[in-house]
Design a protein around this motif. Structure first.
Motif, PDB file in Angstrom:
ATOM      1  N   THR A  70      -1.547  -5.866  -0.319  1.00  0.00           N
ATOM      2  CA  THR A  70      -2.801  -5.174  -0.591  1.00  0.00           C
ATOM      3  C   THR A  70      -3.731  -5.946  -1.512  1.00  0.00           C
ATOM      4  O   THR A  70      -4.873  -5.524  -1.712  1.00  0.00           O
ATOM      5  CB  THR A  70      -2.517  -3.797  -1.206  1.00  0.00           C
ATOM      6  OG1 THR A  70      -1.778  -3.967  -2.425  1.00  0.00           O
ATOM      7  CG2 THR A  70      -1.723  -2.922  -0.251  1.00  0.00           C
ATOM      8  N   TYR A  74      -5.082  -4.191  -6.106  1.00  0.00           N
ATOM      9  CA  TYR A  74      -4.477  -2.964  -5.599  1.00  0.00           C
ATOM     10  C   TYR A  74      -2.959  -2.976  -5.743  1.00  0.00           C
ATOM     11  O   TYR A  74      -2.250  -2.253  -5.036  1.00  0.00           O
ATOM     12  CB  TYR A  74      -4.887  -2.736  -4.145  1.00  0.00           C
ATOM     13  CG  TYR A  74      -6.374  -2.448  -4.008  1.00  0.00           C
ATOM     14  CD1 TYR A  74      -6.868  -1.151  -3.990  1.00  0.00           C
ATOM     15  CD2 TYR A  74      -7.287  -3.492  -3.943  1.00  0.00           C
ATOM     16  CE1 TYR A  74      -8.225  -0.889  -3.897  1.00  0.00           C
ATOM     17  CE2 TYR A  74      -8.654  -3.248  -3.846  1.00  0.00           C
ATOM     18  CZ  TYR A  74      -9.114  -1.942  -3.828  1.00  0.00           C
ATOM     19  OH  TYR A  74     -10.462  -1.692  -3.739  1.00  0.00           O
ATOM     20  N   TYR A 341      -0.538   3.193  -7.959  1.00  0.00           N
ATOM     21  CA  TYR A 341      -1.818   2.739  -7.433  1.00  0.00           C
ATOM     22  C   TYR A 341      -2.772   2.402  -8.582  1.00  0.00           C
ATOM     23  O   TYR A 341      -3.176   3.283  -9.339  1.00  0.00           O
ATOM     24  CB  TYR A 341      -2.449   3.821  -6.566  1.00  0.00           C
ATOM     25  CG  TYR A 341      -1.702   4.096  -5.283  1.00  0.00           C
ATOM     26  CD1 TYR A 341      -1.741   3.191  -4.226  1.00  0.00           C
ATOM     27  CD2 TYR A 341      -0.957   5.259  -5.123  1.00  0.00           C
ATOM     28  CE1 TYR A 341      -1.058   3.435  -3.040  1.00  0.00           C
ATOM     29  CE2 TYR A 341      -0.273   5.523  -3.944  1.00  0.00           C
ATOM     30  CZ  TYR A 341      -0.325   4.605  -2.911  1.00  0.00           C
ATOM     31  OH  TYR A 341       0.351   4.860  -1.741  1.00  0.00           O
ATOM     32  N   SER A 422      -3.822  -3.009   3.955  1.00  0.00           N
ATOM     33  CA  SER A 422      -4.001  -1.723   3.284  1.00  0.00           C
ATOM     34  C   SER A 422      -2.764  -0.851   3.409  1.00  0.00           C
ATOM     35  O   SER A 422      -2.081  -0.848   4.444  1.00  0.00           O
ATOM     36  CB  SER A 422      -5.198  -0.964   3.870  1.00  0.00           C
ATOM     37  OG  SER A 422      -6.409  -1.387   3.299  1.00  0.00           O
TER      38      SER A 422
END
Length: 447
Positions: A70, A74, A341, A422
């Motif tokens: 990612t 991220y 996250y 992602s």
């Protein structure tokens, strides 16, 4: 499609833009698996049987040898899917057409490939007819149509310039929005930005440069813009800031083409907290000269899709740059990001607007919105393993790029999963192409 990891530096107007928030209930959930590939056409160049060879920087011809992740901003979470691919990935749902095909299936679009012009010369461009089945939780791909330019309508050199079929790739365009009208396909591109007109078989009929207030708009990836280029002077469209949404207005044949991000001013900075919308007459194949503004709400940085639901009202996906459940946000100052996250989703909305209600400055009236991070699921429609451990169902993806009205009570959405870069749903797993059916009768009835 994810392009870079920097947040957009844009001053957003306070939510003195307060508007009504309508409830949303999950009425269906279906998935097209992330690792879904299609073969290129039989007459395509043989090197297109492998895609993503340039996505990791240096050329790499060894299939499945570089794990996707990612990115540092991220959490650098690996996604479990490695590049290059054997075949072409169906990933990146980047637009629903308002009008369905004659069999009731939905036209949907795959974007440029791997997020940038330079890394996508082996990613073919195509659209699909798909049919989600919310009873089984599966999505059926009925047809894939590859864009090609045998009549040399594209006004610049393409990656497959010397081939007979001249299939388009992600080095040529970044298609992000699609409409179907009177047997023709219209596609909004981010690189130019351009509008492409094509047959249902994918043959390019014409390409239209964007005009605003009598001047052509260009971005850093527009052919003819060369380094060094001065932002705000040599180009005004931000990178990855072209047509993310392009709505077809019923009864008029007008395309309302909305930029994803604010234009740049002469100082190279975003001109404001709004997005430009230009109208294009499909009957005349030309711009009308009219333009409007969509004001972003606090915390939003871009839009994901734009579709009319009647003659004047339309739906706009509004988003920030976050992904992942806020309940799993990384602690402030923490160094271990492996199980959390760093930039969780905070603003993911579907906004209802009325294009008949513009003010003296051209701002389109916002009526209200639903929160895609707060979706009730009393009937347990979420697929197994895809519901948060606590609280309501969420759609916490970085790029949510598809929305359309299904009937008087329901809308459908899907995400662009940026394969293989992602996550959003589960840490350590590439996001699937999720389709959700939402019951939103109050939103659709609002005036």
């Amino acid at each position: 499609m994810r392009l870079g990891l920097a947040l957009l530096a844009c001053s957003i107007a306070p939510a003195a833009l307060a508007e009504e928030v309508f409830p949303a209930r999950l009425a269906g959930h279906a998935v097209l698996p992330a690792f879904t590939m299609v073969p290129p056409p039989a007459d395509a160049p043989r090197d297109l049987w492998i895609s993503g060879r340039f996505a990791a920087g240096a050329r790499n011809d060894v299939p499945m040898s570089v794990m996707g992740d990612t990115g540092a901003a991220y959490g650098s979470h690996q996604t479990g899917i490695a590049l290059p691919f054997l075949g072409q990935p169906v990933q990146g749902m980047s637009g629903f057409a308002m009008n369905r095909a004659e069999d009731g299936s939905w036209f949907t679009l795959t974007d440029n490939g791997f997020g940038a012009k330079a890394n996508s010369p082996d990613a073919l461009l195509f659209f699909h007819r798909m049919q989600p089945d919310f009873a089984s939780g599966q999505v059926t791909r009925l047809e894939t149509v590859f864009l090609h330019d045998p009549d040399r309508k594209v006004p610049f050199r393409i990656a497959n310039e010397t081939t007979e079929s001249r299939y388009l790739t992600g080095a040529d365009f970044d298609p992000e929005s699609i409409q179907y009208q009177d047997g023709e396909i219209w596609i909004g591109d981010e690189f130019g930005p351009y509008i492409l007109r094509a047959t249902p078989q994918g043959r390019v009929v014409s390409v239209h440069q964007t005009m605003l207030e009598g001047a052509a708009l260009a971005g850093p990836d527009t052919p003819g813009v060369v380094v060094p280029a001065q932002p705000g002077t040599d180009f005004r469209v931000q990178r990855s800031g072209g047509y993310e949404g392009m709505a077809l207005q019923p009864g008029t044949g007008l395309l309302w083409a909305m930029l994803e991000k604010p234009l740049l001013g002469s100082d190279g900075q975003p001109e404001g907290d709004f997005l430009r919308v230009m109208t294009f007459d499909t009957a005349k194949a030309d711009w009308t000269g009219d333009s409007y503004r969509f004001r972003l709400s606090e915390g939003a940085t871009a839009i994901g899709d734009f579709n009319f639901i009647d003659e004047t009202r339309a739906l706009v996906i509004e988003r920030d740059n976050g992904e992942g459940d806020a309940a799993r946000a990384c602690p402030e100052g923490g160094s271990d990001l492996s199980a959390c996250y760093p930039q969780p989703a905070q603003v993911k909305r579907v906004v209802l607007v009325d294009t008949a209600g513009t003010d003296d400055e051209g701002y389109i009236r916002r009526i209200g919105h639903i929160d895609l991070l707060d979706i009730a699921d009393p009937d347990g429609k979420a697929l197994a393993g895809l519901h948060p451990a606590e609280g309501n169902f969420t759609f916490p993806f970085f790029t949510i790029e598809d929305v359309a009205r299904v009937d008087d009570s329901h809308i459908m959405l899907a995400n662009d999963n940026n394969l293989p870069f992602s996550g959003g749903r589960q840490i350590g797993k590439a996001a699937d192409n999720e389709f959700i059916l939402l019951s939103v009768p109050e939103l659709l009835a609002a005036k």
